[in-house]
Design a protein around this motif. Structure first.
Motif, PDB file in Angstrom:
ATOM      1  N   HIS A  19       0.835  -1.196   0.000  1.00  0.00           N
ATOM      2  CA  HIS A  19       0.000   0.000   0.000  1.00  0.00           C
ATOM      3  C   HIS A  19       0.872   1.248   0.000  1.00  0.00           C
ATOM      4  O   HIS A  19       1.936   1.282   0.615  1.00  0.00           O
ATOM      5  CB  HIS A  19      -0.903   0.042   1.229  1.00  0.00           C
ATOM      6  N   LEU A  75      -2.782   4.224  -3.528  1.00  0.00           N
ATOM      7  CA  LEU A  75      -3.081   3.024  -4.308  1.00  0.00           C
ATOM      8  C   LEU A  75      -2.567   1.811  -3.569  1.00  0.00           C
ATOM      9  O   LEU A  75      -1.756   1.918  -2.651  1.00  0.00           O
ATOM     10  CB  LEU A  75      -2.492   3.103  -5.723  1.00  0.00           C
ATOM     11  N   VAL A  90      -3.157  -3.417  -9.774  1.00  0.00           N
ATOM     12  CA  VAL A  90      -3.402  -2.213  -8.974  1.00  0.00           C
ATOM     13  C   VAL A  90      -4.855  -2.213  -8.524  1.00  0.00           C
ATOM     14  O   VAL A  90      -5.763  -2.484  -9.316  1.00  0.00           O
ATOM     15  CB  VAL A  90      -3.098  -0.940  -9.792  1.00  0.00           C
ATOM     16  N   SER A  91      -5.084  -1.937  -7.254  1.00  0.00           N
ATOM     17  CA  SER A  91      -6.431  -1.952  -6.716  1.00  0.00           C
ATOM     18  C   SER A  91      -6.522  -0.951  -5.573  1.00  0.00           C
ATOM     19  O   SER A  91      -5.656  -0.081  -5.432  1.00  0.00           O
ATOM     20  CB  SER A  91      -6.797  -3.364  -6.237  1.00  0.00           C
ATOM     21  N   ARG A  92      -7.546  -1.080  -4.767  1.00  0.00           N
ATOM     22  CA  ARG A  92      -7.669  -0.244  -3.575  1.00  0.00           C
ATOM     23  C   ARG A  92      -8.307  -1.063  -2.466  1.00  0.00           C
ATOM     24  O   ARG A  92      -9.065  -2.002  -2.721  1.00  0.00           O
ATOM     25  CB  ARG A  92      -8.501   1.005  -3.862  1.00  0.00           C
ATOM     26  N   GLY A 101      -8.921   5.103  -2.032  1.00  0.00           N
ATOM     27  CA  GLY A 101      -7.826   4.683  -2.887  1.00  0.00           C
ATOM     28  C   GLY A 101      -8.115   4.921  -4.358  1.00  0.00           C
ATOM     29  O   GLY A 101      -9.270   5.112  -4.772  1.00  0.00           O
ATOM     30  N   LEU A 102      -7.048   4.888  -5.158  1.00  0.00           N
ATOM     31  CA  LEU A 102      -7.165   5.077  -6.598  1.00  0.00           C
ATOM     32  C   LEU A 102      -8.009   3.955  -7.189  1.00  0.00           C
ATOM     33  O   LEU A 102      -7.704   2.776  -7.016  1.00  0.00           O
ATOM     34  CB  LEU A 102      -5.769   5.074  -7.227  1.00  0.00           C
ATOM     35  N   ASN A 103      -9.089   4.329  -7.866  1.00  0.00           N
ATOM     36  CA  ASN A 103     -10.003   3.343  -8.442  1.00  0.00           C
ATOM     37  C   ASN A 103      -9.590   3.077  -9.878  1.00  0.00           C
ATOM     38  O   ASN A 103      -9.819   3.886 -10.766  1.00  0.00           O
ATOM     39  CB  ASN A 103     -11.444   3.859  -8.380  1.00  0.00           C
ATOM     40  N   THR A 104      -8.969   1.948 -10.122  1.00  0.00           N
ATOM     41  CA  THR A 104      -8.507   1.609 -11.464  1.00  0.00           C
ATOM     42  C   THR A 104      -9.136   0.311 -11.912  1.00  0.00           C
ATOM     43  O   THR A 104      -9.444  -0.566 -11.108  1.00  0.00           O
ATOM     44  CB  THR A 104      -6.967   1.454 -11.501  1.00  0.00           C
TER      45      THR A 104
END
Length: 322
Positions: free
Chosen positions: A48, A65, A81-83, A88-91
Protein backbone atom coordinates in the motif's frame (compact mmCIF):
# COMPACT_ATOMS: atom_id res chain seq x y z
CA UNK A 1 -9.27 5.19 7.29
CA UNK A 2 -12.47 3.41 6.32
CA UNK A 3 -12.27 0.02 4.70
CA UNK A 4 -14.58 -0.94 1.88
CA UNK A 5 -17.42 -3.31 2.72
CA UNK A 6 -15.74 -6.31 1.12
CA UNK A 7 -12.74 -5.92 3.42
CA UNK A 8 -14.72 -5.46 6.63
CA UNK A 9 -14.63 -8.87 8.24
CA UNK A 10 -14.68 -9.00 12.00
CA UNK A 11 -13.65 -12.65 12.01
CA UNK A 12 -10.64 -12.22 9.72
CA UNK A 13 -7.14 -12.58 11.12
CA UNK A 14 -5.21 -9.31 11.35
CA UNK A 15 -2.95 -8.82 8.33
CA UNK A 16 0.75 -9.62 8.54
CA UNK A 17 2.87 -6.50 7.99
CA UNK A 18 6.51 -7.08 7.03
CA UNK A 19 7.45 -3.88 5.15
CA UNK A 20 7.45 -0.17 6.07
CA UNK A 21 9.27 2.64 4.26
CA UNK A 22 9.02 6.42 4.00
CA UNK A 23 9.49 7.40 0.35
CA UNK A 24 10.66 10.92 -0.53
CA UNK A 25 9.83 10.79 -4.24
CA UNK A 26 7.61 8.12 -5.78
CA UNK A 27 7.94 8.39 -9.55
CA UNK A 28 5.28 7.53 -12.12
CA UNK A 29 1.99 8.86 -10.74
CA UNK A 30 2.25 12.40 -12.15
CA UNK A 31 4.17 13.84 -15.11
CA UNK A 32 5.10 17.14 -13.44
CA UNK A 33 8.05 17.81 -11.14
CA UNK A 34 5.97 17.50 -7.98
CA UNK A 35 7.59 15.27 -5.39
CA UNK A 36 5.24 12.56 -4.16
CA UNK A 37 6.21 11.66 -0.61
CA UNK A 38 4.39 8.59 0.67
CA UNK A 39 4.48 5.92 3.35
CA UNK A 40 4.76 2.37 2.01
CA UNK A 41 3.39 -0.56 3.98
CA UNK A 42 2.46 -4.17 3.30
CA UNK A 43 -0.34 -6.45 4.48
CA UNK A 44 -0.49 -10.12 3.53
CA UNK A 45 -0.46 -10.13 -0.31
CA UNK A 46 -0.69 -6.33 -0.73
CA UNK A 47 1.64 -3.34 -0.83
CA UNK A 48 0.00 0.00 0.00
CA UNK A 49 0.97 3.63 -0.60
CA UNK A 50 -0.35 6.17 1.88
CA UNK A 51 -0.40 9.97 1.76
CA UNK A 52 0.44 11.20 5.26
CA UNK A 53 -1.80 14.18 6.01
CA UNK A 54 -1.61 16.22 9.18
CA UNK A 55 -4.88 17.58 10.53
CA UNK A 56 -4.49 19.74 13.62
CA UNK A 57 -2.83 17.46 16.18
CA UNK A 58 -3.77 14.24 14.37
CA UNK A 59 -2.23 12.41 11.42
CA UNK A 60 -4.44 10.81 8.80
CA UNK A 61 -3.27 8.13 6.36
CA UNK A 62 -5.07 8.42 3.02
CA UNK A 63 -4.64 5.55 0.58
CA UNK A 64 -3.08 6.48 -2.75
CA UNK A 65 -3.08 3.02 -4.31
CA UNK A 66 -2.59 -0.61 -3.43
CA UNK A 67 -0.80 -3.33 -5.40
CA UNK A 68 -1.86 -6.95 -5.05
CA UNK A 69 0.37 -9.95 -5.77
CA UNK A 70 -0.87 -13.32 -6.98
CA UNK A 71 0.77 -16.25 -8.74
CA UNK A 72 3.32 -15.17 -11.34
CA UNK A 73 1.53 -17.19 -14.04
CA UNK A 74 -1.48 -14.87 -13.83
CA UNK A 75 -2.02 -11.89 -16.12
CA UNK A 76 0.42 -9.03 -15.59
CA UNK A 77 2.84 -11.43 -13.89
CA UNK A 78 0.39 -11.62 -10.99
CA UNK A 79 0.54 -7.89 -10.21
CA UNK A 80 -2.61 -5.72 -10.21
CA UNK A 81 -3.40 -2.21 -8.97
CA UNK A 82 -6.43 -1.95 -6.72
CA UNK A 83 -7.67 -0.24 -3.58
CA UNK A 84 -8.57 -1.39 -0.06
CA UNK A 85 -10.29 1.78 1.18
CA UNK A 86 -12.95 4.04 -0.29
CA UNK A 87 -10.30 6.74 -0.89
CA UNK A 88 -7.83 4.68 -2.89
CA UNK A 89 -7.16 5.08 -6.60
CA UNK A 90 -10.00 3.34 -8.44
CA UNK A 91 -8.51 1.61 -11.46
CA UNK A 92 -9.81 -1.07 -13.78
CA UNK A 93 -7.14 -3.75 -13.80
CA UNK A 94 -6.85 -6.49 -16.42
CA UNK A 95 -7.04 -8.91 -13.50
CA UNK A 96 -9.48 -7.85 -10.81
CA UNK A 97 -8.85 -8.77 -7.19
CA UNK A 98 -11.87 -11.05 -7.10
CA UNK A 99 -10.85 -12.79 -10.30
CA UNK A 100 -7.38 -13.25 -8.86
CA UNK A 101 -8.84 -14.78 -5.71
CA UNK A 102 -10.99 -17.20 -7.72
CA UNK A 103 -8.08 -18.18 -9.92
CA UNK A 104 -5.74 -18.62 -6.97
CA UNK A 105 -8.13 -20.89 -5.10
CA UNK A 106 -8.24 -23.31 -8.01
CA UNK A 107 -4.50 -23.38 -8.62
CA UNK A 108 -2.71 -26.57 -7.61
CA UNK A 109 0.34 -24.75 -6.21
CA UNK A 110 0.08 -23.91 -2.53
CA UNK A 111 2.66 -21.99 -0.54
CA UNK A 112 2.71 -22.75 3.18
CA UNK A 113 0.44 -25.81 2.97
CA UNK A 114 -2.42 -25.94 5.44
CA UNK A 115 -1.21 -22.74 7.11
CA UNK A 116 -2.16 -20.87 3.92
CA UNK A 117 -5.64 -22.17 2.99
CA UNK A 118 -6.33 -19.22 0.67
CA UNK A 119 -3.06 -19.80 -1.20
CA UNK A 120 -1.98 -16.18 -0.78
CA UNK A 121 1.35 -14.98 -2.15
CA UNK A 122 2.59 -13.17 0.94
CA UNK A 123 4.75 -10.05 0.80
CA UNK A 124 7.73 -10.70 3.08
CA UNK A 125 9.61 -7.53 2.15
CA UNK A 126 9.24 -4.52 -0.11
CA UNK A 127 11.68 -1.73 -0.88
CA UNK A 128 11.39 1.25 -3.24
CA UNK A 129 14.56 2.52 -4.94
CA UNK A 130 14.53 6.21 -5.86
CA UNK A 131 17.62 5.65 -7.99
CA UNK A 132 15.69 3.69 -10.63
CA UNK A 133 12.05 4.32 -9.68
CA UNK A 134 11.28 0.64 -9.08
CA UNK A 135 9.64 -1.18 -6.21
CA UNK A 136 11.19 -4.55 -5.37
CA UNK A 137 8.95 -7.08 -3.61
CA UNK A 138 10.17 -10.36 -2.06
CA UNK A 139 7.38 -12.94 -2.06
CA UNK A 140 6.48 -16.28 -0.53
CA UNK A 141 6.43 -17.99 -3.95
CA UNK A 142 10.21 -17.54 -4.26
CA UNK A 143 10.11 -14.62 -6.69
CA UNK A 144 11.09 -10.96 -6.62
CA UNK A 145 8.73 -8.76 -8.65
CA UNK A 146 10.04 -5.41 -9.91
CA UNK A 147 7.17 -2.91 -10.23
CA UNK A 148 7.36 0.61 -11.63
CA UNK A 149 5.62 3.66 -10.21
CA UNK A 150 2.49 3.04 -12.29
CA UNK A 151 1.99 -0.39 -10.74
CA UNK A 152 3.22 -2.35 -13.78
CA UNK A 153 5.44 -5.39 -13.21
CA UNK A 154 8.49 -4.93 -15.45
CA UNK A 155 10.44 -8.04 -14.44
CA UNK A 156 10.34 -11.21 -12.33
CA UNK A 157 13.49 -12.51 -10.63
CA UNK A 158 13.55 -16.26 -9.97
CA UNK A 159 16.13 -19.01 -9.88
CA UNK A 160 15.43 -22.41 -11.49
CA UNK A 161 14.82 -25.08 -8.88
CA UNK A 162 14.41 -22.60 -6.01
CA UNK A 163 11.07 -23.35 -4.33
CA UNK A 164 11.77 -21.68 -0.99
CA UNK A 165 10.23 -18.35 -0.05
CA UNK A 166 12.20 -15.12 -0.06
CA UNK A 167 12.55 -13.29 3.23
CA UNK A 168 14.08 -9.93 2.32
CA UNK A 169 15.74 -7.83 -0.37
CA UNK A 170 18.03 -4.81 -0.57
CA UNK A 171 18.98 -2.30 -3.29
CA UNK A 172 22.30 -0.59 -3.61
CA UNK A 173 22.13 3.22 -3.79
CA UNK A 174 22.37 3.35 -7.59
CA UNK A 175 19.56 0.85 -8.18
CA UNK A 176 21.83 -1.16 -10.47
CA UNK A 177 22.21 -4.03 -8.02
CA UNK A 178 19.87 -5.99 -5.80
CA UNK A 179 20.37 -8.68 -3.15
CA UNK A 180 17.62 -11.19 -2.32
CA UNK A 181 17.58 -13.37 0.80
CA UNK A 182 16.28 -16.94 0.69
CA UNK A 183 14.84 -18.99 3.55
CA UNK A 184 17.40 -21.70 2.72
CA UNK A 185 20.25 -19.48 3.98
CA UNK A 186 21.41 -18.35 0.51
CA UNK A 187 22.04 -14.77 -0.58
CA UNK A 188 21.52 -13.99 -4.29
CA UNK A 189 23.15 -10.99 -6.00
CA UNK A 190 21.52 -9.51 -9.12
CA UNK A 191 22.40 -6.90 -11.74
CA UNK A 192 19.08 -5.19 -12.53
CA UNK A 193 19.82 -3.57 -15.96
CA UNK A 194 16.87 -1.18 -15.78
CA UNK A 195 15.68 0.62 -18.93
CA UNK A 196 15.82 4.40 -19.18
CA UNK A 197 12.07 4.92 -18.75
CA UNK A 198 11.41 2.23 -16.08
CA UNK A 199 9.26 0.31 -18.58
CA UNK A 200 11.47 -2.78 -18.52
CA UNK A 201 14.33 -4.44 -16.66
CA UNK A 202 16.58 -7.27 -17.78
CA UNK A 203 18.05 -8.68 -14.56
CA UNK A 204 20.86 -11.21 -14.46
CA UNK A 205 21.97 -13.37 -11.55
CA UNK A 206 25.55 -12.43 -10.67
CA UNK A 207 26.28 -14.67 -7.70
CA UNK A 208 24.87 -17.23 -5.28
CA UNK A 209 26.46 -16.81 -1.84
CA UNK A 210 26.39 -19.73 0.59
CA UNK A 211 28.54 -21.28 3.26
CA UNK A 212 28.61 -18.28 5.57
CA UNK A 213 25.20 -19.02 7.04
CA UNK A 214 23.83 -22.36 8.17
CA UNK A 215 22.09 -24.07 5.26
CA UNK A 216 18.37 -24.41 5.83
CA UNK A 217 18.20 -21.50 8.31
CA UNK A 218 16.42 -18.39 6.97
CA UNK A 219 18.19 -15.12 6.30
CA UNK A 220 16.37 -12.05 7.59
CA UNK A 221 18.13 -9.29 5.68
CA UNK A 222 21.05 -7.84 3.74
CA UNK A 223 22.54 -4.40 3.18
CA UNK A 224 25.05 -2.93 0.73
CA UNK A 225 27.74 -0.95 2.54
CA UNK A 226 30.78 1.15 1.67
CA UNK A 227 32.86 4.01 2.95
CA UNK A 228 31.24 7.45 2.79
CA UNK A 229 31.27 8.82 -0.75
CA UNK A 230 32.60 5.57 -2.20
CA UNK A 231 31.08 2.66 -4.08
CA UNK A 232 29.32 0.04 -1.95
CA UNK A 233 31.91 -2.69 -2.38
CA UNK A 234 30.55 -4.95 0.35
CA UNK A 235 27.26 -6.50 1.38
CA UNK A 236 26.40 -7.74 4.84
CA UNK A 237 23.80 -10.44 5.59
CA UNK A 238 22.17 -11.72 8.78
CA UNK A 239 19.73 -14.40 9.85
CA UNK A 240 18.20 -16.74 12.39
CA UNK A 241 21.52 -18.58 12.84
CA UNK A 242 22.91 -15.56 14.72
CA UNK A 243 25.58 -14.85 12.12
CA UNK A 244 26.55 -11.57 10.51
CA UNK A 245 28.49 -12.25 7.30
CA UNK A 246 30.47 -9.84 5.11
CA UNK A 247 30.67 -10.49 1.34
CA UNK A 248 32.22 -8.93 -1.74
CA UNK A 249 29.31 -7.19 -3.51
CA UNK A 250 30.95 -7.72 -6.90
CA UNK A 251 31.14 -11.52 -6.46
CA UNK A 252 30.34 -13.73 -9.42
CA UNK A 253 29.36 -17.39 -9.60
CA UNK A 254 28.97 -19.71 -6.62
CA UNK A 255 30.71 -18.37 -3.51
CA UNK A 256 31.26 -20.89 -0.73
CA UNK A 257 32.40 -18.59 2.09
CA UNK A 258 32.21 -14.90 3.07
CA UNK A 259 35.12 -12.50 3.40
CA UNK A 260 34.60 -12.53 7.16
CA UNK A 261 32.01 -13.73 9.66
CA UNK A 262 31.63 -10.63 11.83
CA UNK A 263 29.34 -12.17 14.40
CA UNK A 264 28.36 -15.74 15.30
CA UNK A 265 26.05 -16.42 18.24
CA UNK A 266 23.87 -19.52 17.85
CA UNK A 267 21.56 -18.46 20.70
CA UNK A 268 21.01 -14.94 19.35
CA UNK A 269 18.96 -14.87 16.12
CA UNK A 270 19.51 -11.57 14.31
CA UNK A 271 16.31 -9.89 13.09
CA UNK A 272 17.45 -6.38 12.16
CA UNK A 273 20.74 -4.66 11.34
CA UNK A 274 21.79 -1.14 10.39
CA UNK A 275 25.26 0.12 9.53
CA UNK A 276 26.65 3.64 9.92
CA UNK A 277 29.95 4.95 8.57
CA UNK A 278 32.09 6.31 11.41
CA UNK A 279 33.90 9.60 10.67
CA UNK A 280 37.65 9.28 10.92
CA UNK A 281 38.85 10.46 14.32
CA UNK A 282 42.34 10.76 15.76
CA UNK A 283 41.29 8.72 18.80
CA UNK A 284 39.83 5.85 16.74
CA UNK A 285 41.33 5.99 13.23
CA UNK A 286 40.86 2.26 12.60
CA UNK A 287 37.04 2.10 13.07
CA UNK A 288 35.19 1.92 9.73
CA UNK A 289 31.58 1.14 10.63
CA UNK A 290 29.31 1.00 13.64
CA UNK A 291 26.80 -1.84 13.38
CA UNK A 292 23.51 -1.97 15.31
CA UNK A 293 22.20 -5.51 15.79
CA UNK A 294 18.75 -6.38 17.14
CA UNK A 295 17.46 -9.84 17.96
CA UNK A 296 17.81 -12.56 20.55
CA UNK A 297 15.26 -14.61 22.48
CA UNK A 298 15.28 -12.58 25.69
CA UNK A 299 12.59 -10.06 24.74
CA UNK A 300 10.25 -9.02 27.57
CA UNK A 301 8.20 -6.00 28.53
CA UNK A 302 11.39 -3.91 28.30
CA UNK A 303 11.80 -4.81 24.62
CA UNK A 304 14.35 -6.60 22.47
CA UNK A 305 18.03 -5.89 23.28
CA UNK A 306 20.11 -4.01 20.69
CA UNK A 307 23.90 -4.30 20.58
CA UNK A 308 26.37 -1.90 18.95
CA UNK A 309 29.52 -3.32 17.36
CA UNK A 310 32.49 -1.49 15.83
CA UNK A 311 34.06 -2.91 12.66
CA UNK A 312 37.76 -2.11 12.47
CA UNK A 313 40.09 -1.81 9.50
CA UNK A 314 42.53 -4.60 10.31
CA UNK A 315 45.85 -4.82 8.50
CA UNK A 316 47.10 -8.34 7.88
CA UNK A 317 50.80 -9.08 7.28
CA UNK A 318 50.11 -9.02 3.55
CA UNK A 319 48.72 -5.45 3.95
CA UNK A 320 45.33 -6.54 2.68
CA UNK A 321 42.34 -4.77 4.20
CA UNK A 322 39.70 -7.13 5.59
Amino acid sequence: TKLTDEDEDADADPPQVYALQFINHWKGISNDDKRNSFLLSSSDDFVHLWDVQKKDAAIDLVEVLSIRFTLVAHMGYGVSVSRVTDKGLNTESSLSCQAACDQQETDASRFGGERNPDNLVFVFDASYCEGNGLLGVALSDGSVRLVNGRGVCVSVLTLPGCQSHLTALAWDKSGNRLASCVATGHLILWATNVGTNDSYANPTCEAVLEGGHMIGRPLYGAKYIGMKGEEEKLVVSWGVDGRLCLWDSSSQGNISQPIRTLLSQDDYPVYAVDVATVPTAAAQPDIMWRVAVGGGRDGNFLGIPVFLHDVKNKKEPSDQTV
